[in-house]
Design a protein around this motif. Structure first.
Motif, PDB file in Angstrom:
ATOM      1  N   ALA A 217       0.910  -1.144  -0.004  1.00 42.40           N
ATOM      2  CA  ALA A 217      -0.013   0.176  -0.113  1.00 42.40           C
ATOM      3  C   ALA A 217       0.862   1.224   0.062  1.00 42.40           C
ATOM      4  N   SER A 218       0.080   2.371  -0.512  1.00 41.99           N
ATOM      5  CA  SER A 218       0.779   3.696  -0.438  1.00 41.99           C
ATOM      6  C   SER A 218       0.389   4.274   0.874  1.00 41.99           C
ATOM      7  N   CYS A 219       1.485   4.857   1.669  1.00 41.44           N
ATOM      8  CA  CYS A 219       1.254   5.628   2.954  1.00 41.44           C
ATOM      9  C   CYS A 219       1.807   6.944   2.766  1.00 41.44           C
ATOM     10  N   HIS A 220       1.143   7.935   3.818  1.00 40.37           N
ATOM     11  CA  HIS A 220       1.834   9.174   3.973  1.00 40.37           C
ATOM     12  C   HIS A 220       1.758   9.746   5.352  1.00 40.37           C
ATOM     13  N   THR A 221       1.085   8.712   6.299  1.00 41.03           N
ATOM     14  CA  THR A 221       1.027   9.153   7.543  1.00 41.03           C
ATOM     15  C   THR A 221       1.367   7.922   8.495  1.00 41.03           C
ATOM     16  N   ARG A 222       1.391   8.101   9.814  1.00 42.04           N
ATOM     17  CA  ARG A 222       1.855   7.068  10.860  1.00 42.04           C
ATOM     18  C   ARG A 222       0.567   6.327  10.866  1.00 42.04           C
ATOM     19  N   GLU A 223      -0.718   6.865  10.802  1.00 46.13           N
ATOM     20  CA  GLU A 223      -1.810   6.360  11.024  1.00 46.13           C
ATOM     21  C   GLU A 223      -2.242   5.354   9.993  1.00 46.13           C
ATOM     22  N   GLU A 224      -1.720   5.666   8.734  1.00 45.54           N
ATOM     23  CA  GLU A 224      -1.795   4.616   7.660  1.00 45.54           C
ATOM     24  C   GLU A 224      -0.993   3.463   7.544  1.00 45.54           C
ATOM     25  N   LEU A 225       0.644   3.892   8.186  1.00 45.30           N
ATOM     26  CA  LEU A 225       1.536   2.675   8.601  1.00 45.30           C
ATOM     27  C   LEU A 225       0.833   1.780   9.520  1.00 45.30           C
ATOM     28  N   GLU A 226       0.399   2.318  10.507  1.00 47.85           N
ATOM     29  CA  GLU A 226      -0.058   1.388  11.611  1.00 47.85           C
ATOM     30  C   GLU A 226      -1.599   0.668  11.136  1.00 47.85           C
ATOM     31  N   ARG A 227      -1.962   1.051  10.079  1.00 51.20           N
ATOM     32  CA  ARG A 227      -3.001   0.279   9.477  1.00 51.20           C
ATOM     33  C   ARG A 227      -2.588  -0.902   8.757  1.00 51.20           C
ATOM     34  N   ALA A 228      -1.610  -0.512   7.975  1.00 51.35           N
ATOM     35  CA  ALA A 228      -0.921  -1.642   7.201  1.00 51.35           C
ATOM     36  C   ALA A 228      -0.008  -2.460   7.933  1.00 51.35           C
ATOM     37  N   MET A 229       0.466  -2.319   9.196  1.00 46.64           N
ATOM     38  CA  MET A 229       1.119  -3.035  10.019  1.00 46.64           C
ATOM     39  C   MET A 229       0.272  -4.075  10.743  1.00 46.64           C
ATOM     40  N   ALA A 230      -1.176  -3.480  11.026  1.00 47.78           N
ATOM     41  CA  ALA A 230      -2.128  -4.321  11.711  1.00 47.78           C
ATOM     42  C   ALA A 230      -2.852  -5.465  10.805  1.00 47.78           C
ATOM     43  N   LEU A 231      -2.595  -4.960   9.666  1.00 51.13           N
ATOM     44  CA  LEU A 231      -3.266  -5.971   8.537  1.00 51.13           C
ATOM     45  C   LEU A 231      -2.255  -7.073   7.926  1.00 51.13           C
ATOM     46  N   LYS A 252      11.538  13.763   8.695  1.00 46.77           N
ATOM     47  CA  LYS A 252      10.141  13.439   8.682  1.00 46.77           C
ATOM     48  C   LYS A 252       9.917  11.749   8.545  1.00 46.77           C
ATOM     49  N   PHE A 253      10.514  11.327   7.326  1.00 41.90           N
ATOM     50  CA  PHE A 253      10.333  10.078   6.901  1.00 41.90           C
ATOM     51  C   PHE A 253      10.840   9.213   8.141  1.00 41.90           C
ATOM     52  N   ARG A 254      11.923   9.390   8.558  1.00 50.06           N
ATOM     53  CA  ARG A 254      12.659   8.908   9.813  1.00 50.06           C
ATOM     54  C   ARG A 254      11.801   8.446  10.975  1.00 50.06           C
ATOM     55  N   GLN A 255      10.994   9.700  11.274  1.00 53.39           N
ATOM     56  CA  GLN A 255      10.329   9.850  12.440  1.00 53.39           C
ATOM     57  C   GLN A 255       8.958   8.743  12.018  1.00 53.39           C
ATOM     58  N   LEU A 256       8.373   8.851  10.901  1.00 51.49           N
ATOM     59  CA  LEU A 256       7.016   8.129  10.559  1.00 51.49           C
ATOM     60  C   LEU A 256       7.504   6.725  10.535  1.00 51.49           C
ATOM     61  N   ALA A 257       8.887   6.420  10.009  1.00 56.34           N
ATOM     62  CA  ALA A 257       9.037   4.853   9.517  1.00 56.34           C
ATOM     63  C   ALA A 257       9.693   4.107  10.999  1.00 56.34           C
ATOM     64  N   ARG A 258       9.980   4.999  11.957  1.00 61.90           N
ATOM     65  CA  ARG A 258      10.760   4.405  13.208  1.00 61.90           C
ATOM     66  C   ARG A 258       9.649   3.295  13.964  1.00 61.90           C
ATOM     67  N   PHE A 259      10.349   2.241  14.156  1.00 61.74           N
ATOM     68  CA  PHE A 259       9.627   0.888  14.601  1.00 61.74           C
ATOM     69  C   PHE A 259       8.586   0.237  14.112  1.00 61.74           C
ATOM     70  N   THR A 260       8.859   0.558  12.684  1.00 66.79           N
ATOM     71  CA  THR A 260       7.494  -0.135  11.880  1.00 66.79           C
ATOM     72  C   THR A 260       8.079  -1.802  11.746  1.00 66.79           C
ATOM     73  N   SER A 261       7.141  -2.680  11.603  1.00 63.95           N
ATOM     74  CA  SER A 261       7.504  -4.141  11.661  1.00 63.95           C
ATOM     75  C   SER A 261       7.230  -4.689  10.120  1.00 63.95           C
TER      76      SER A 261
END
Length: 294
Positions: A217-231, A252-261
């Motif tokens: 998926a394409s993401c632009h926010t941390r909320e969207e990243l969280e959704r992608a990880m949950a799925l 900003k990319f670094r902050q959003l992508a931190r601790f992604t699974s």
């Protein structure tokens, strides 16, 4: 929470190192990525360098932050911060009576693996470049020619992303056939015969309820990243890093992508020359439209 730093030591041929837990330790005999506990007040990268020196007798170069996995074992919950390491001094050798083994992505793996590490193997199979087609600009024949040139150079992941293109179906069919001849996986925007997976927009991601097959998926926010990880999606792209307004930029990319699974590709006005900056910001690699074909 037990904080752990783990390393994916990766050679130029793609092989990565696994270590076997020695007798006397929890899960003795299981294979894992080398590393160890982060001491209170210690930076994860510093803990990684210390542990690899103690465990394997090597001094590492720059560690690139990558994925984070939280897993609950019977003895406690572990948060593993994975780093990718491409340079080190000396040849890794066991210093704690553990076995070590170089493995190739996609080949038969040493077993048994620690449960927390299994998804990491799937992520390692993803290449560091994700190319996106642009037949609307180059024309069908021109885009197929550019695609074949890149396939011959080793391209292994491509997205067919065409809007308002009269020959879209014919192009998609030919692109899939061409890519598969070179062992390249093809993502599409909607189900198409022969495609390997679906790449969803950010809007589609919010409506998605379950993952089916290879999914991104394409993401632009941390909320969207969280959704992608949950799925449990296989990977995402995050941006735009530059080229459009408002651009994230690397901090900003670094902050959003931190601790992604799950693996995160950086996108937005990038070329292969941006790969190291992307890795420093926690990206798995770079996704490109113009940069993939120039």
């Amino acid at each position: 929470m037990i904080e752990v730093a783990a390393a994916v030591l990766q050679r130029p041929d793609g092989a990565f190192l696994l270590a076997q837990r020695p007798a006397g330790k929890v899960y003795a005999g299981y294979w894992e990525f080398p590393g160890g506990k982060i001491e209170p007040g210690e930076a994860a990268a510093a803990a990684l360098a210390r542990e690899l020196h103690e465990e394997l007798g090597i001094d590492i170069g720059e560690p690139y932050p990558w994925l984070t996995r939280v897993y609950t074992y019977p003895h406690g919950t572990v948060r593993l911060q994975f780093f990718r390491v491409y340079e080190w001094k000396a040849e890794p050798h066991p210093r704690e009576d553990q076995a070590i083994s170089w493995q190739q992505p996609g080949a038969g793996m040493a077993a048994p693996m620690l449960p927390a590490n299994a998804p990491i193997l799937a992520a390692l199979a993803l290449p560091d470049e994700y190319a996106v087609t642009n037949a609307a600009q180059y024309g069908m024949a021109g885009m197929l020619s550019r695609l074949e040139r890149r396939l011959k150079q080793g391209l292994k992941l491509v997205q067919v992303r065409e809007f308002g293109f009269a020959e879209r179906d014919a192009f998609t069919r030919q692109a899939i056939e061409l890519a598969h001849r070179y062992g390249c996986k093809v993502m599409v925007k909607e189900p198409f015969p022969g495609a390997d997976g679906i790449h969803y927009t950010a809007a589609e991601l919010t409506r998605l309820s379950t993952k089916q097959g290879l999914s991104a998926a394409s993401c632009h926010t941390r909320e969207e990243l969280e959704r992608a990880m949950a799925l449990g999606l296989d990977f995402v792209v995050l941006g735009p890093v530059r080229d459009k307004s408002p651009a994230l930029g690397w901090e900003k990319f670094r902050q959003l992508a931190r601790f992604t699974s799950i693996p995160v590709y950086a996108i937005g006005g990038l070329t292969r020359a941006d790969l190291q900056d992307a890795r420093r910001a926690g990206a798995h690699g770079v996704a490109m439209i113009r940069g993939a074909w120039s």
